[in-house]
Design a protein around this motif. Structure first.
Motif, PDB file in Angstrom:
ATOM      1  N   ILE A 194       0.835  -1.198   0.000  1.00  0.00           N
ATOM      2  CA  ILE A 194       0.000   0.000   0.000  1.00  0.00           C
ATOM      3  C   ILE A 194       0.870   1.249   0.000  1.00  0.00           C
ATOM      4  CG2 ILE A 194      -0.192  -0.046   2.508  1.00  0.00           C
ATOM      5  CD1 ILE A 194      -2.807   1.243  -0.082  1.00  0.00           C
ATOM      6  N   HIS A 195       2.060   1.164   0.608  1.00  0.00           N
ATOM      7  CA  HIS A 195       2.968   2.314   0.650  1.00  0.00           C
ATOM      8  C   HIS A 195       3.436   2.692  -0.760  1.00  0.00           C
ATOM      9  CE1 HIS A 195       2.946   1.546   4.901  1.00  0.00           C
ATOM     10  NE2 HIS A 195       3.418   0.335   4.706  1.00  0.00           N
ATOM     11  N   ARG A 196       3.736   1.687  -1.583  1.00  0.00           N
ATOM     12  CA  ARG A 196       4.156   1.971  -2.953  1.00  0.00           C
ATOM     13  C   ARG A 196       2.999   2.539  -3.762  1.00  0.00           C
ATOM     14  NH1 ARG A 196       6.370  -2.314  -7.534  1.00  0.00           N
ATOM     15  NH2 ARG A 196       6.691  -0.766  -9.158  1.00  0.00           N
ATOM     16  N   LEU A 197       1.806   2.001  -3.557  1.00  0.00           N
ATOM     17  CA  LEU A 197       0.635   2.499  -4.283  1.00  0.00           C
ATOM     18  C   LEU A 197       0.344   3.947  -3.917  1.00  0.00           C
ATOM     19  CD1 LEU A 197      -1.728  -0.597  -3.984  1.00  0.00           C
ATOM     20  CD2 LEU A 197      -0.464   0.159  -6.012  1.00  0.00           C
ATOM     21  N   GLU A 198       0.456   4.271  -2.651  1.00  0.00           N
ATOM     22  CA  GLU A 198       0.185   5.638  -2.212  1.00  0.00           C
ATOM     23  C   GLU A 198       1.239   6.610  -2.721  1.00  0.00           C
ATOM     24  OE1 GLU A 198      -2.191   4.711   1.972  1.00  0.00           O
ATOM     25  OE2 GLU A 198      -0.035   5.117   1.997  1.00  0.00           O
ATOM     26  N   GLU A 199       2.472   6.131  -2.864  1.00  0.00           N
ATOM     27  CA  GLU A 199       3.555   7.026  -3.279  1.00  0.00           C
ATOM     28  C   GLU A 199       3.636   7.187  -4.794  1.00  0.00           C
ATOM     29  OE1 GLU A 199       8.376   7.663  -2.600  1.00  0.00           O
ATOM     30  OE2 GLU A 199       7.294   6.041  -1.570  1.00  0.00           O
ATOM     31  N   TYR A 200       3.425   6.081  -5.539  1.00  0.00           N
ATOM     32  CA  TYR A 200       3.654   6.124  -6.976  1.00  0.00           C
ATOM     33  C   TYR A 200       2.390   5.958  -7.816  1.00  0.00           C
ATOM     34  CZ  TYR A 200       8.502   5.445  -5.506  1.00  0.00           C
ATOM     35  OH  TYR A 200       9.720   5.579  -4.913  1.00  0.00           O
ATOM     36  N   GLY A 201       1.319   5.493  -7.214  1.00  0.00           N
ATOM     37  CA  GLY A 201       0.099   5.258  -7.969  1.00  0.00           C
ATOM     38  C   GLY A 201      -0.892   6.397  -7.863  1.00  0.00           C
ATOM     39  N   ASN A 202      -2.054   6.187  -8.458  1.00  0.00           N
ATOM     40  CA  ASN A 202      -3.155   7.150  -8.396  1.00  0.00           C
ATOM     41  C   ASN A 202      -4.321   6.528  -7.640  1.00  0.00           C
ATOM     42  OD1 ASN A 202      -1.895   9.161 -10.158  1.00  0.00           O
ATOM     43  ND2 ASN A 202      -2.252   7.692 -11.812  1.00  0.00           N
ATOM     44  N   VAL A 203      -4.930   7.331  -6.776  1.00  0.00           N
ATOM     45  CA  VAL A 203      -6.073   6.850  -6.008  1.00  0.00           C
ATOM     46  C   VAL A 203      -7.332   6.991  -6.855  1.00  0.00           C
ATOM     47  CG1 VAL A 203      -7.477   7.140  -3.940  1.00  0.00           C
ATOM     48  CG2 VAL A 203      -5.000   7.483  -3.828  1.00  0.00           C
ATOM     49  N   ILE A 204      -8.040   5.898  -7.038  1.00  0.00           N
ATOM     50  CA  ILE A 204      -9.308   5.926  -7.768  1.00  0.00           C
ATOM     51  C   ILE A 204     -10.472   6.015  -6.792  1.00  0.00           C
ATOM     52  CG2 ILE A 204     -10.805   4.638  -9.347  1.00  0.00           C
ATOM     53  CD1 ILE A 204      -8.297   3.384 -10.519  1.00  0.00           C
ATOM     54  N   MET A 205     -10.420   5.210  -5.743  1.00  0.00           N
ATOM     55  CA  MET A 205     -11.413   5.260  -4.676  1.00  0.00           C
ATOM     56  C   MET A 205     -10.688   5.127  -3.346  1.00  0.00           C
ATOM     57  SD  MET A 205     -14.517   2.861  -6.126  1.00  0.00           S
ATOM     58  CE  MET A 205     -15.086   3.027  -7.830  1.00  0.00           C
ATOM     59  N   GLU A 206     -10.922   6.062  -2.450  1.00  0.00           N
ATOM     60  CA  GLU A 206     -10.225   6.051  -1.170  1.00  0.00           C
ATOM     61  C   GLU A 206     -10.812   5.043  -0.191  1.00  0.00           C
ATOM     62  OE1 GLU A 206     -10.142   9.960   0.434  1.00  0.00           O
ATOM     63  OE2 GLU A 206      -8.683  10.716  -1.021  1.00  0.00           O
ATOM     64  N   SER A 207     -12.083   4.690  -0.366  1.00  0.00           N
ATOM     65  CA  SER A 207     -12.741   3.789   0.577  1.00  0.00           C
ATOM     66  C   SER A 207     -13.980   3.174  -0.066  1.00  0.00           C
ATOM     67  CB  SER A 207     -13.133   4.542   1.852  1.00  0.00           C
ATOM     68  OG  SER A 207     -14.056   5.572   1.550  1.00  0.00           O
ATOM     69  N   ASP A 208     -14.540   2.164   0.607  1.00  0.00           N
ATOM     70  CA  ASP A 208     -15.813   1.544   0.208  1.00  0.00           C
ATOM     71  C   ASP A 208     -15.831   1.178  -1.282  1.00  0.00           C
ATOM     72  OD1 ASP A 208     -16.807   1.906   2.820  1.00  0.00           O
ATOM     73  OD2 ASP A 208     -17.456   3.930   2.325  1.00  0.00           O
ATOM     74  N   VAL A 209     -14.778   0.513  -1.729  1.00  0.00           N
ATOM     75  CA  VAL A 209     -14.655   0.202  -3.152  1.00  0.00           C
ATOM     76  C   VAL A 209     -15.811  -0.669  -3.633  1.00  0.00           C
ATOM     77  CG1 VAL A 209     -13.244  -0.964  -4.887  1.00  0.00           C
ATOM     78  CG2 VAL A 209     -12.154   0.435  -3.116  1.00  0.00           C
ATOM     79  N   PHE A 210     -16.151  -1.697  -2.882  1.00  0.00           N
ATOM     80  CA  PHE A 210     -17.189  -2.624  -3.325  1.00  0.00           C
ATOM     81  C   PHE A 210     -18.546  -1.937  -3.440  1.00  0.00           C
ATOM     82  CE2 PHE A 210     -14.460  -5.848  -0.864  1.00  0.00           C
ATOM     83  CZ  PHE A 210     -13.613  -6.006  -1.948  1.00  0.00           C
TER      84      PHE A 210
END
Length: 220
Positions: A194-210
């Motif tokens: 999750i640390h790599r995703l937060e640093e290098y990726g883009n957030v599509i949904m912050e919560s309640d994905v389902f």
């Protein structure tokens, strides 16, 4: 089994699920039966001592990393300070090899029946999964809305990543396994943290994905 000696105090081994079954254990026993999992662990440590001359002579830090084809286990001799207190885990922080399933605890073989960690068991905390198509996330979301977990959705290098945090106090390992099984019908377990995703990726949904995905894209 594959064994890698990292340094004087650390050894790593990979055990496939076929290796586990050949030794007379099942995958379910490794995760849910404490006595069986400890029996398997000590069998492995005896074998590692013979092949890599890694003798267990005190407390150990253990990192268990679950993978699609087996488990990767890193074992480090715990160091103590001058006053006899255990030093902090070498796996803490943003280590890219920090485990996504069980929590890291201390294993001490000083007693006849060794226990894992202050709580006595390993705790399965989180998982990351990847999906090549967003349609797979849509199909998944209609199946798992009832599970009480914390989720976020990210994109990295044209791949969708779902992070699942099992933080509901009433969620046991059997429920986690059920959810894991459903998710892997559509996606694949990933080692990306999750640390790599937060640093290098883009957030599509912050919560309640389902819930959000099924609400916006699901079939009425």
């Amino acid at each position: 089994m594959e064994i890698e000696r990292i340094n004087e105090n650390t050894v790593k081994f990979f055990l496939s699920y076929n290796d586990i079954e050949e030794r007379g254990f099942t995958r379910e026993e490794v995760w849910y039966n404490r006595d069986k999992s400890e029996e398997l662990f000590w069998e492995m440590m005896d074998e590692i001592n013979e092949e890599a001359e890694f003798e267990v002579d005190g407390p150990l830090w253990i990192q268990v990393h679950a993978m699609n084809k087996g488990i990767e286990v890193t074992v480090t001799r715990a160091q103590t300070s001058e006053d006899g207190e255990l030093e902090e885990s070498p796996f803490s922080g943003d280590d890219s090899k920090k485990p996504f399933r069980p929590n890291i605890e201390v294993l001490d073989d000083s007693e006849e029946n060794a226990t894992i960690g202050p709580g006595g068991t390993m705790e399965w905390l989180e998982n990351t999964f990847y999906f090549k198509e967003f349609e797979e996330v849509i199909m998944l979301s209609s199946r798992v809305k009832e599970y009480n977990v914390t989720t976020s959705l990210h994109s990295l290098e044209d791949i969708f990543y779902l992070h699942v945090l099992y933080d509901a106090p009433d969620m046991d390992d059997m429920q986690k396994t059920d959810l894991y099984s459903v998710i892997t019908e559509f996606g694949t377990a990933s080692n990306v943290t999750i640390h790599r995703l937060e640093e290098y990726g883009n957030v599509i949904m912050e919560s309640d994905v389902f819930t959000q995905t099924d609400s916006f894209f699901g079939t009425p």
